[in-house]
Design a protein around this motif. Sequence first.
Motif, PDB file in Angstrom:
ATOM      1  N   LEU A   1      45.573  43.344  43.727  1.00 12.90           N
ATOM      2  CA  LEU A   1      44.930  42.743  43.113  1.00 12.90           C
ATOM      3  C   LEU A   1      43.609  41.660  43.359  1.00 12.90           C
ATOM      4  CD1 LEU A   1      44.061  40.307  40.752  1.00 12.90           C
ATOM      5  CD2 LEU A   1      45.322  38.444  41.603  1.00 12.90           C
TER       6      LEU A   1
ATOM      7  N   GLN B   1      39.635  40.331  43.968  1.00 11.86           N
ATOM      8  CA  GLN B   1      37.995  39.702  42.556  1.00 11.86           C
ATOM      9  C   GLN B   1      37.726  40.553  42.610  1.00 11.86           C
ATOM     10  OE1 GLN B   1      37.469  35.795  44.596  1.00 11.86           O
ATOM     11  NE2 GLN B   1      39.204  35.022  43.148  1.00 11.86           N
ATOM     12  N   PRO B   2      36.640  40.482  41.669  1.00  6.89           N
ATOM     13  CA  PRO B   2      35.150  41.005  41.041  1.00  6.89           C
ATOM     14  C   PRO B   2      34.111  41.047  42.390  1.00  6.89           C
ATOM     15  CG  PRO B   2      35.760  40.136  39.213  1.00  6.89           C
ATOM     16  CD  PRO B   2      36.603  39.540  39.879  1.00  6.89           C
TER      17      PRO B   2
ATOM     18  N   LYS C   1      34.941  46.064  40.076  1.00  7.29           N
ATOM     19  CA  LYS C   1      34.484  45.175  38.638  1.00  7.29           C
ATOM     20  C   LYS C   1      35.200  45.655  37.581  1.00  7.29           C
ATOM     21  CE  LYS C   1      29.749  47.925  38.983  1.00  7.29           C
ATOM     22  NZ  LYS C   1      28.564  48.705  38.226  1.00  7.29           N
ATOM     23  N   PRO C   2      35.900  44.960  37.099  1.00  7.53           N
ATOM     24  CA  PRO C   2      36.806  44.381  36.191  1.00  7.53           C
ATOM     25  C   PRO C   2      36.675  45.971  35.374  1.00  7.53           C
ATOM     26  CG  PRO C   2      35.498  42.430  36.168  1.00  7.53           C
ATOM     27  CD  PRO C   2      34.728  43.773  36.500  1.00  7.53           C
ATOM     28  N   GLU C   3      35.861  46.603  35.215  1.00 11.01           N
ATOM     29  CA  GLU C   3      36.716  47.730  34.008  1.00 11.01           C
ATOM     30  C   GLU C   3      36.743  49.341  35.248  1.00 11.01           C
ATOM     31  OE1 GLU C   3      33.082  46.298  34.438  1.00 11.01           O
ATOM     32  OE2 GLU C   3      32.345  47.660  34.721  1.00 11.01           O
ATOM     33  N   ASP C   4      36.720  49.082  36.198  1.00 10.30           N
ATOM     34  CA  ASP C   4      37.441  49.259  37.343  1.00 10.30           C
ATOM     35  C   ASP C   4      38.877  49.752  37.533  1.00 10.30           C
ATOM     36  OD1 ASP C   4      34.896  49.113  39.806  1.00 10.30           O
ATOM     37  OD2 ASP C   4      35.330  50.780  38.399  1.00 10.30           O
ATOM     38  N   ALA C   5      39.548  48.762  36.753  1.00  3.37           N
ATOM     39  CA  ALA C   5      41.065  48.776  36.568  1.00  3.37           C
ATOM     40  C   ALA C   5      41.683  49.291  36.430  1.00  3.37           C
ATOM     41  CB  ALA C   5      40.956  46.944  36.088  1.00  3.37           C
TER      42      ALA C   5
ATOM     43  N   THR D   1      43.855  46.258  40.052  1.00  2.90           N
ATOM     44  CA  THR D   1      43.838  45.497  39.468  1.00  2.90           C
ATOM     45  C   THR D   1      42.265  44.405  40.178  1.00  2.90           C
ATOM     46  OG1 THR D   1      46.484  45.083  38.250  1.00  2.90           O
ATOM     47  CG2 THR D   1      44.361  43.131  37.491  1.00  2.90           C
ATOM     48  N   VAL D   2      41.220  43.902  38.814  1.00  2.00           N
ATOM     49  CA  VAL D   2      40.187  42.871  39.138  1.00  2.00           C
ATOM     50  C   VAL D   2      39.453  42.351  38.556  1.00  2.00           C
ATOM     51  CG1 VAL D   2      37.685  43.473  39.754  1.00  2.00           C
ATOM     52  CG2 VAL D   2      39.393  45.679  40.241  1.00  2.00           C
ATOM     53  N   SER D   3      40.187  41.248  39.062  1.00  2.00           N
ATOM     54  CA  SER D   3      40.471  39.796  37.631  1.00  2.00           C
ATOM     55  C   SER D   3      39.866  38.737  38.648  1.00  2.00           C
ATOM     56  CB  SER D   3      41.401  39.861  37.237  1.00  2.00           C
ATOM     57  OG  SER D   3      41.251  38.601  36.501  1.00  2.00           O
ATOM     58  N   SER D   4      39.076  37.227  37.944  1.00  4.90           N
ATOM     59  CA  SER D   4      38.985  36.196  38.982  1.00  4.90           C
ATOM     60  C   SER D   4      40.113  35.734  38.251  1.00  4.90           C
ATOM     61  CB  SER D   4      37.727  35.849  38.885  1.00  4.90           C
ATOM     62  OG  SER D   4      37.263  35.240  37.000  1.00  4.90           O
TER      63      SER D   4
END
Length: 122
Positions: free
Chosen positions: A11, A13-14, A87-91, A119-122
């Motif tokens: 996991l 963060q962006p 980026k979130p779209e890289d998840a 997982t890319v998430s804040s």
Amino acid sequence: EVQLVESGGGLVQPGGSLRLSCAASGLRLSSYSMSWVRQAPGKGPEWVAGINIDGDKIGGADSVKGRFVISRENTKKAVDLQMNNLKPEDAAVYYCAVSTGLYVLPSYYTHWGQGTQVTVSS
């Protein structure tokens, strides 16, 4: 038995970074081109980046150019993917795969790893 084992997912963060690694056994890695492929939930596999046998020809999807770098160390039987500015779209689940040439179509890959989750998430 050929085995490809990915590691380094997690996991983040962006804007963060991760380094994925693929360790190979049961094959002469120096005889194969290597690629990283990802698959997000509900989507098909997407080629991310590839590197040829000698490491002097590298390709990357437009979506990751300038952010992801693929590298290989044949003596260590490993291929890495340095991912920056995530980026979130890289998840996705990221897989390493081998092929006899540098291809972007998954049908050309002869062996796959089990994948590692990013997982890319804040």
